[in-house]
Design a protein around this motif. Structure first.
Motif, PDB file in Angstrom:
ATOM      1  N   GLU A   1      98.283 110.165 -32.879  1.00  6.88           N
ATOM      2  CA  GLU A   1      97.458 111.326 -33.179  1.00  6.88           C
ATOM      3  C   GLU A   1      98.091 112.178 -34.277  1.00  6.88           C
ATOM      4  O   GLU A   1      97.397 112.817 -35.069  1.00  6.88           O
ATOM      5  CB  GLU A   1      97.247 112.158 -31.914  1.00  6.88           C
ATOM      6  N   LYS A   2      99.429 112.223 -34.304  1.00  6.36           N
ATOM      7  CA  LYS A   2     100.171 112.945 -35.341  1.00  6.36           C
ATOM      8  C   LYS A   2     101.324 112.066 -35.806  1.00  6.36           C
ATOM      9  O   LYS A   2     102.003 111.454 -34.991  1.00  6.36           O
ATOM     10  CB  LYS A   2     100.720 114.276 -34.800  1.00  6.36           C
TER      11      LYS A   2
ATOM     12  N   TYR B   1      98.931 102.141 -42.667  1.00  8.96           N
ATOM     13  CA  TYR B   1      97.986 103.246 -42.843  1.00  8.96           C
ATOM     14  C   TYR B   1      96.736 102.792 -43.597  1.00  8.96           C
ATOM     15  O   TYR B   1      95.600 103.101 -43.208  1.00  8.96           O
ATOM     16  CB  TYR B   1      98.680 104.377 -43.577  1.00  8.96           C
TER      17      TYR B   1
ATOM     18  N   ASP C   1      94.029 113.951 -44.534  1.00  3.73           N
ATOM     19  CA  ASP C   1      94.111 113.442 -43.160  1.00  3.73           C
ATOM     20  C   ASP C   1      94.800 114.483 -42.286  1.00  3.73           C
ATOM     21  O   ASP C   1      95.983 114.796 -42.478  1.00  3.73           O
ATOM     22  CB  ASP C   1      94.890 112.121 -43.137  1.00  3.73           C
ATOM     23  N   ASN C   2      94.070 115.031 -41.311  1.00  2.00           N
ATOM     24  CA  ASN C   2      94.627 116.088 -40.449  1.00  2.00           C
ATOM     25  C   ASN C   2      95.748 115.588 -39.550  1.00  2.00           C
ATOM     26  O   ASN C   2      96.498 116.403 -38.992  1.00  2.00           O
ATOM     27  CB  ASN C   2      93.509 116.690 -39.588  1.00  2.00           C
ATOM     28  N   ARG C   3      95.882 114.281 -39.390  1.00  2.00           N
ATOM     29  CA  ARG C   3      96.968 113.743 -38.560  1.00  2.00           C
ATOM     30  C   ARG C   3      98.315 113.793 -39.277  1.00  2.00           C
ATOM     31  O   ARG C   3      99.354 113.641 -38.660  1.00  2.00           O
ATOM     32  CB  ARG C   3      96.664 112.285 -38.176  1.00  2.00           C
TER      33      ARG C   3
END
Length: 620
Positions: free
Chosen positions: A56-57, A312, A106-108
Motif C-alpha cells: 500500500e505504501k 513497478y 502515485d499516492n502510494r
C-alpha cells in the motif's frame, strides 16, 4: 514362393546392434526429458509472469545497472544464458523515466531511493533525461535519497538531483572532468607495412586521423575542445545548481584536489562532506537501518520496503490497453550499416521494413524516430532517409529526437523529419564524408610474398588488398567522396532551407552540441524524448493517445528460445555448463582494446566504401 533363409546374426553384429539399440534408447529418452524440461520451463515462465501485488505504501527503488541506452543490444541465446543474474549490462532510459513519471502521480509513493552502485555510464544526455523526470517528481512535494559506497562522475550527476546524498565513511566522489584521448596507429601501421589510403571531405572529419597520424591535428583538437568544454559546463552548472554550490566550485575543487586532500589527511569522504557534495557519512549498517526506519521493513528479508522499476512497471502495464490513436516510436541506435543487422546496430534493410510496417498501421497518427548514432555507411543512411521521406507522403508528422549523438549518417537520416529535436548536450553535426582502403603490399614483401599479373584496363584489379592502389583509382575514390559530401550538404541545405554555402561553412565534419546546433539552424528545438512525443502528438492534433514502440520482429523460433532462456527460466539451467563459453567471453573482452581498429574496419560495409561517421562520437 521360396524365400531365402536369413543367415543367423553373428556375435559382432548382435553386439554392435545391441549398442546401437542402447544409444537409440538413450537418445530418445534424453529428447523426451528435454521436451518435458522445456514444458516445465514454459509453465514456470507463464505462471510467474503475473506481477505480485504491490504494498500500500513503498519507496520506488531506482537502481540503473550497466550502461544507459535507448535500445538494448541484441543478445543471442548463448549470451542470454551467460548473463549475470544479479546485474544487467544495459538499462533502458525510457523505462526509468516512465517509472519516475508514474511515481510522481502515485499516492502510494512519496520517496525515491537512488541506488547507483551498478551504473557504469551512459552519457550526460541520457542522465539529464532521467534528471528531468526526477525534478518533476520533486516538484510534486516528494523526496529523493541517494545512497552508495562511493560515486563515480556519472553516478554523482544523477545523485545531485537527490534531496539527501549518503556516502560511505570510506567512500569518495570521483570528479575529474571530461577528456578525450585517442590511440593513433600511424607508426605501428608503418612497422607492419600496412598502407591505409584515406579520402575525405571536411577538414574536421577526424574519423580516419588515427590511421594517418601519431597525434591529434589542430583542427581535431579545436572542435573536440569546443564540445567537451560545452558539455562539462553543462555538467558543472547542473550539479552546482542542484547542490546549491557556488558557481565554479567544482572546477576549483578538481584543480586543487591534491592540496585539499592533504588538508583532510587523505580522507576523501570527509573532503566530500566538507565541500557539501554529500549530506552525511554512514556505514552500511547505518544506512540500512535508516532506510528501514524511514520506509518500513520489507516482507522479504532484512531490507527496506521498496519496489524496483521493473516490478513497478509490470503492474502498471498489466491492464494497460493501447488507445485508438497512437504515436509510433522507432529507436535507431548504433552504427549504420548496409543490409540486415541485429538490434544495437542500424541495418538499412531492417529499418526499411520497420518503417514500412508503420505505413500499414492505420492507428499510428504520428511518428517519432529516436536517433542515437554516430553514423556509418553513407549509402545505408540515404536508403533510410529516403524511406522516411516516403512515409511523409501519408501526411504523418515525423519528428526526430536526437539522443546522446546523432552525427554524420545519423544527421543524414534526421534531415527527412518534419522537425529535428536535440537535447542541450546532444552531439550532432559532423557533416562530412570519408573513404578508407588499406593495402598490404609492403607487409607481404617483408615475408617474401610478391604480387604480379596483367589486366585488360588500367583499373583492372585496382582494389586488390595485396597491391599498391593505382593513382587513377585514388582519383576515382576521391571524386566519389567529394560527390557524396556535396550531396550531403545539398540535402541538408534543402531540408534546413539554407544556402549550400551556409551549410558548407558549418559542415566539414565539425561537431556541435545541441545548444549550438539550434543556434546555427541544424535543429529546430531542444527537448527530451517525451517532449518530442508530446510535440508530435500535438502536431497530429491527438488529445488521447498512447505510445507504440515499433521494433524489429523476431521469428517464432527466436521468440520461443528467448522465452525459454529469459529471466524466468535461466535459474533452472546450471551456469557451470556454460563456463567454457564464459571464459571465452572474458578473453574476448580482454582482447577488445587491441582489436578495436580491426573491429572499426569490420563495420565498414558500404557498397562504395564511403562513410559518414563520427569517430567515437559519444557524449561523455
Amino acid at each position: 514362393m521360396n524365400y531365402p533363409q536369413q543367415k543367423p546374426r553373428g556375435f559382432f553384429r548382435r553386439f554392435f546392434g545391441g549398442i546401437g539399440s542402447i544409444i537409440t534408447f538413450c537418445r530418445n529418452t534424453l529428447l523426451n526429458i528435454f521436451f518435458i524440461f522445456f514444458l516445465i520451463l514454459i509453465l514456470v515462465a507463464i505462471g510467474s509472469s503475473a506481477p505480485k501485488p504491490l504494498p500500500e505504501k513503498f519507496a520506488l527503488r531506482v537502481a540503473p545497472s550497466g550502461v544507459l541506452v535507448d535500445q538494448r543490444t541484441y543478445m543471442d541465446t548463448a549470451s542470454l544464458l551467460l548473463k549475470d543474474e544479479n546485474e544487467e549490462s544495459e538499462t533502458l532510459v525510457r523505462d526509468v523515466v516512465e517509472a519516475i513519471n508514474r511515481a510522481a502521480d502515485d499516492n502510494r509513493i512519496d520517496s525515491i531511493v537512488l541506488e547507483l552502485g551498478g551504473l557504469r555510464g551512459g552519457g550526460i544526455t541520457k542522465m539529464s533525461e532521467i534528471g528531468q523526470a526526477l525534478q518533476t517528481f520533486k516538484a510534486k512535494g516528494k523526496h529523493i535519497l541517494a545512497v552508495n559506497d562511493g560515486y563515480s562522475q556519472d553516478q554523482y550527476f544523477l545523485a545531485s538531483y537527490a534531496d539527501e546524498i549518503y556516502l560511505h565513511k570510506m567512500g569518495e566522489v570521483q570528479l575529474t572532468g571530461f577528456g578525450r584521448y585517442i590511440t593513433y596507429y600511424k607508426t605501428a601501421l608503418e612497422k607492419l607495412g600496412v598502407n591505409v589510403h584515406v579520402f575525405r571531405s571536411g577538414k574536421y572529419k577526424d574519423y580516419v586521423e588515427p590511421f594517418l597520424r601519431d597525434n591529434m591535428s589542430d583542427e581535431s583538437r579545436e572542435h573536440n575542445a569546443q564540445w567537451l568544454n560545452a558539455l562539462w559546463a553543462q555538467y558543472t552548472k547542473t550539479v552546482e545548481t542542484q547542490r546549491k554550490l557556488p558557481e565554479g566550485s567544482l572546477n576549483q575543487l578538481i584543480n586543487n584536489l591534491d592540496s585539499k586532500l592533504v588538508e583532510v589527511k587523505g580522507n576523501s569522504a570527509q573532503l566530500a562532506l566538507n565541500e557539501k557534495l554529500v549530506d552525511k557519512l554512514v556505514s552500511r549498517n547505518e544506512i540500512d537501518n535508516l532506510l528501514i526506519e524511514k520506509f518500513g521493513k520489507s516482507d522479504e528479508g532484512n531490507y527496506y520496503n521498496a519496489v524496483g522499476v521493473h516490478s513497478y512497471l509490470a503492474e502498471a502495464h498489466l491492464h494497460k490497453l493501447p488507445k485508438a490513436d497512437q504515436v509510433g516510436l522507432i529507436v535507431a541506435s548504433g552504427t549504420i550499416q548496409d543490409g540486415h543487422q541485429q538490434e544495437g546496430s542500424i541495418g538499412s534493410e531492417n529499418f526499411v521494413e520497420i518503417l514500412r510496417s508503420v505505413e500499414e498501421d492505420e492507428s499510428v497518427k504520428a511518428l517519432v524516430i529516436r536517433i542515437d548514432s554516430g553514423g556509418g555507411s553513407a549509402f545505408a543512411s540515404e536508403i533510410i532517409r529516403a524511406e522516411i521521406e516516403a512515409i511523409r507522403k501519408r501526411n504523418i508528422p515525423i519528428y526526430i529526437s536526437m539522443g546522446s549523438v546523432a552525427a554524420s549518417g545519423g544527421y543524414w537520416m534526421a534531415t527527412a523529419g518534419d522537425e529535428i529535436w536535440a537535447t542541450p548536450t546532444t552531439i550532432t553535426g559532423s557533416i562530412g564524408v570519408f573513404g578508407a582502403f588499406p593495402t598490404l603490399e609492403n607487409s607481404l614483401q617483408k615475408i617474401g610474398l610478391n604480387t604480379d599479373g596483367v589486366s585488360t584496363t588500367e583499373l583492372g584489379g585496382a582494389l586488390s588488398i595485396d597491391r599498391p592502389l593505382a593513382p587513377k583509382m585514388n582519383s576515382v575514390i576521391q571524386s566519389g567522396v567529394d560527390h557524396t559530401y556535396q550531396s550531403f550538404i545539398e540535402l541538408v541545405a534543402d531540408a534546413r532551407k539554407k544556402d549550400v554555402a551556409q551549410i558548407h561553412e558549418i559542415a566539414q565534419g565539425h561537431v556541435w552540441t545541441g545548444v549550438k546546433a539550434k543556434e546555427i539552424g541544424l535543429v529546430d528545438n531542444l527537448g527530451t524524448l517525451n517532449d518530442v512525443i508530446a510535440a508530435a502528438a500535438n502536431k497530429a492534433d491527438l488529445k488521447d493517445y498512447s505510445v507504440k514502440l515499433i521494433t524489429q520482429k523476431l521469428s517464432p523460433k527466436e521468440e520461443f528460445i528467448r522465452k525459454l532462456v529469459g529471466e524466468d527460466a535461466k535459474g533452472f539451467i546450471p551456469k557451470s555448463l556454460f563456463k567454457p563459453l564464459a571464459d571465452l567471453s572474458l578473453v574476448q573482452q580482454e582482447l577488445s582494446p587491441l582489436l578495436k581498429p580491426l573491429l572499426a574496419l569490420q563495420k565498414m560495409t558500404d557498397p562504395q566504401g564511403i562513410y559518414a561517421s563520427c569517430l567515437e562520437c559519444v557524449s561523455p
